[in-house]
Design a protein around this motif. Structure first.
Motif, PDB file in Angstrom:
ATOM      1  N   TRP A 188     -11.359   1.840  -0.809  1.00 54.57           N
ATOM      2  CA  TRP A 188     -10.192   1.306  -0.113  1.00 54.57           C
ATOM      3  C   TRP A 188      -9.981  -0.144  -0.508  1.00 54.57           C
ATOM      4  O   TRP A 188     -10.904  -0.833  -0.934  1.00 54.57           O
ATOM      5  CB  TRP A 188     -10.359   1.478   1.387  1.00 54.57           C
ATOM      6  CG  TRP A 188     -10.507   2.931   1.776  1.00 54.57           C
ATOM      7  CD1 TRP A 188     -10.039   4.008   1.080  1.00 54.57           C
ATOM      8  CD2 TRP A 188     -11.195   3.453   2.916  1.00 54.57           C
ATOM      9  NE1 TRP A 188     -10.368   5.176   1.727  1.00 54.57           N
ATOM     10  CE2 TRP A 188     -11.082   4.872   2.855  1.00 54.57           C
ATOM     11  CE3 TRP A 188     -11.867   2.888   3.978  1.00 54.57           C
ATOM     12  CZ2 TRP A 188     -11.628   5.710   3.827  1.00 54.57           C
ATOM     13  CZ3 TRP A 188     -12.409   3.716   4.953  1.00 54.57           C
ATOM     14  CH2 TRP A 188     -12.294   5.114   4.870  1.00 54.57           C
ATOM     15  N   PHE A 200      -5.861   4.494   5.949  1.00 55.64           N
ATOM     16  CA  PHE A 200      -6.910   5.279   6.599  1.00 55.64           C
ATOM     17  C   PHE A 200      -7.048   4.731   8.011  1.00 55.64           C
ATOM     18  O   PHE A 200      -7.283   3.535   8.208  1.00 55.64           O
ATOM     19  CB  PHE A 200      -8.244   5.172   5.850  1.00 55.64           C
ATOM     20  CG  PHE A 200      -9.238   6.211   6.296  1.00 55.64           C
ATOM     21  CD1 PHE A 200      -9.325   7.427   5.641  1.00 55.64           C
ATOM     22  CD2 PHE A 200     -10.064   5.991   7.398  1.00 55.64           C
ATOM     23  CE1 PHE A 200     -10.229   8.401   6.064  1.00 55.64           C
ATOM     24  CE2 PHE A 200     -10.959   6.953   7.814  1.00 55.64           C
ATOM     25  CZ  PHE A 200     -11.047   8.164   7.152  1.00 55.64           C
ATOM     26  N   THR A 239      -4.919   1.519  -0.686  1.00 56.07           N
ATOM     27  CA  THR A 239      -5.187   2.049   0.652  1.00 56.07           C
ATOM     28  C   THR A 239      -5.524   0.924   1.621  1.00 56.07           C
ATOM     29  O   THR A 239      -6.393   0.100   1.353  1.00 56.07           O
ATOM     30  CB  THR A 239      -6.341   3.070   0.620  1.00 56.07           C
ATOM     31  OG1 THR A 239      -5.964   4.170  -0.206  1.00 56.07           O
ATOM     32  CG2 THR A 239      -6.653   3.586   2.021  1.00 56.07           C
ATOM     33  N   PRO A 242       0.815  -1.215   0.000  1.00 57.90           N
ATOM     34  CA  PRO A 242       0.000   0.000   0.000  1.00 57.90           C
ATOM     35  C   PRO A 242       0.846   1.262   0.000  1.00 57.90           C
ATOM     36  O   PRO A 242       2.001   1.263   0.448  1.00 57.90           O
ATOM     37  CB  PRO A 242      -0.803  -0.126   1.314  1.00 57.90           C
ATOM     38  CG  PRO A 242       0.065  -0.965   2.198  1.00 57.90           C
ATOM     39  CD  PRO A 242       0.766  -1.930   1.287  1.00 57.90           C
ATOM     40  N   GLN A 266      -1.034   4.196   0.931  1.00 54.83           N
ATOM     41  CA  GLN A 266      -1.838   5.028   1.814  1.00 54.83           C
ATOM     42  C   GLN A 266      -2.492   4.159   2.887  1.00 54.83           C
ATOM     43  O   GLN A 266      -2.687   2.960   2.696  1.00 54.83           O
ATOM     44  CB  GLN A 266      -2.941   5.759   1.040  1.00 54.83           C
ATOM     45  CG  GLN A 266      -2.457   6.891   0.160  1.00 54.83           C
ATOM     46  CD  GLN A 266      -1.944   8.073   0.966  1.00 54.83           C
ATOM     47  OE1 GLN A 266      -2.530   8.452   1.976  1.00 54.83           O
ATOM     48  NE2 GLN A 266      -0.832   8.656   0.520  1.00 54.83           N
TER      49      GLN A 266
END
Length: 284
Positions: A177, A104, A154, A100, A102
């Motif tokens: 995501w 969250f 993500t 990945p 990113q």
């Protein structure tokens, strides 16, 4: 030195030589286990089993700060991690690897910074994983494994240890995501605060509940995790053998200009605790 954080299966698979155990003390408690240091392909590798040797720490209870601090104290500059994750998208079936770029953060109960008690540091985290190490890992995957590996995506990190509800899983998918797990946060944040490069290889172990839960979900997860470990082992071995000597990124100076508290206002006890991490930026 290169650090590796992951499950014990990866460490046991790497052919480390001249191993020793380092009992590292930190201001943030003890690491998950003594750090194993060994040699591989001419490099020193420091390994920490994230959940402890007997998987006794839940995702919330992992001593993330102590783990990262211990690696920093030993001289680690780059950290490669591995995480077991669930898939949120059809194109990432079980036994797929995703690197990945990113995350969250959906965690709630974890200390996520080294800096508190009288020192304020505003850390840039727009790109939470080192892009140069990410690209190096992707190249290593192409060269050294037949596994399907994707660069970018993500990682939504939940608190755990429970899996998501169906409503949560469907909402995560709607956001676009890609994978879901429980351990990249605060690990990635802390590595950036420690000015270390940090990237992770995630191995998809199952579909999220959005696709329908397995009758034996844990059994399915463990089976696919074992297959992923073999692919990750080959990837990591090649990545270590071919890792450039110099870091071509900004991770090594990530704290420059981020300390918001005047040096003379920081309590002495706090200064001593964070000296290894930020001492050069708060010298009088």
């Amino acid at each position: 030195m290169i650090g590796f954080i992951g499950g014990s299966g990866i460490y046991e698979a790497l052919p480390l030589e001249n191993t020793r155990e380092e009992d590292v003390t930190t201001p943030y408690g003890d690491p998950s286990a003594p750090v194993t240091v060994g040699e591989f392909a001419g490099e020193e590798i420091a390994f920490v089993p994230r959940h402890g040797r007997d998987h006794q720490y839940s995702p919330t209870e992992v001593p993330y700060r102590a783990n990262i601090y211990a690696l920093k104290k030993l001289g680690v500059e780059r950290v490669i991690a591995s995480n077991a994750v669930g898939s949120l998208q059809e194109e990432y079936p079980p036994q797929t690897l995703v690197i990945p770029d990113q995350f969250f953060d959906r965690t709630r109960h974890r200390p996520f910074t080294f800096f508190s008690d009288g020192v304020v540091v505003h850390q840039e985290i727009a790109e939470p994983y080192c892009p140069h190490v990410n690209e190096h890992l992707a190249d290593a995957a192409e060269a050294a494994t037949d596994a399907d590996c994707h660069l970018g995506g993500t990682y939504v990190c939940i608190e755990g240890p429970q899996y998501s509800t169906k409503a949560e899983s469907e909402w995560f998918r709607e956001q676009g995501w890609d994978v879901i797990g429980m351990t990249t946060v605060p690990e990635a944040k802390l590595a950036r605060e420690a000015e270390m490069c940090y990237s992770t290889i995630t191995g998809v172990t199952d579909w999220g509940v959005w696709k329908g839960a397995e009758d034996d979900r844990l059994g399915e997860v463990l089976k696919n995790a074992a297959a992923n470990e073999e692919a990750i082992k080959g990837l990591v071995e090649h990545a270590i053998r071919t890792m450039p000597d110099e870091r071509d990124c900004d991770c090594a100076t990530a704290l420059e200009g981020t300390v918001n508290t005047p040096a003379d206002a920081i309590p002495e006890e706090t200064r001593e605790r964070v000296d290894l991490l930020v001492g050069e930026y708060i010298d009088d």
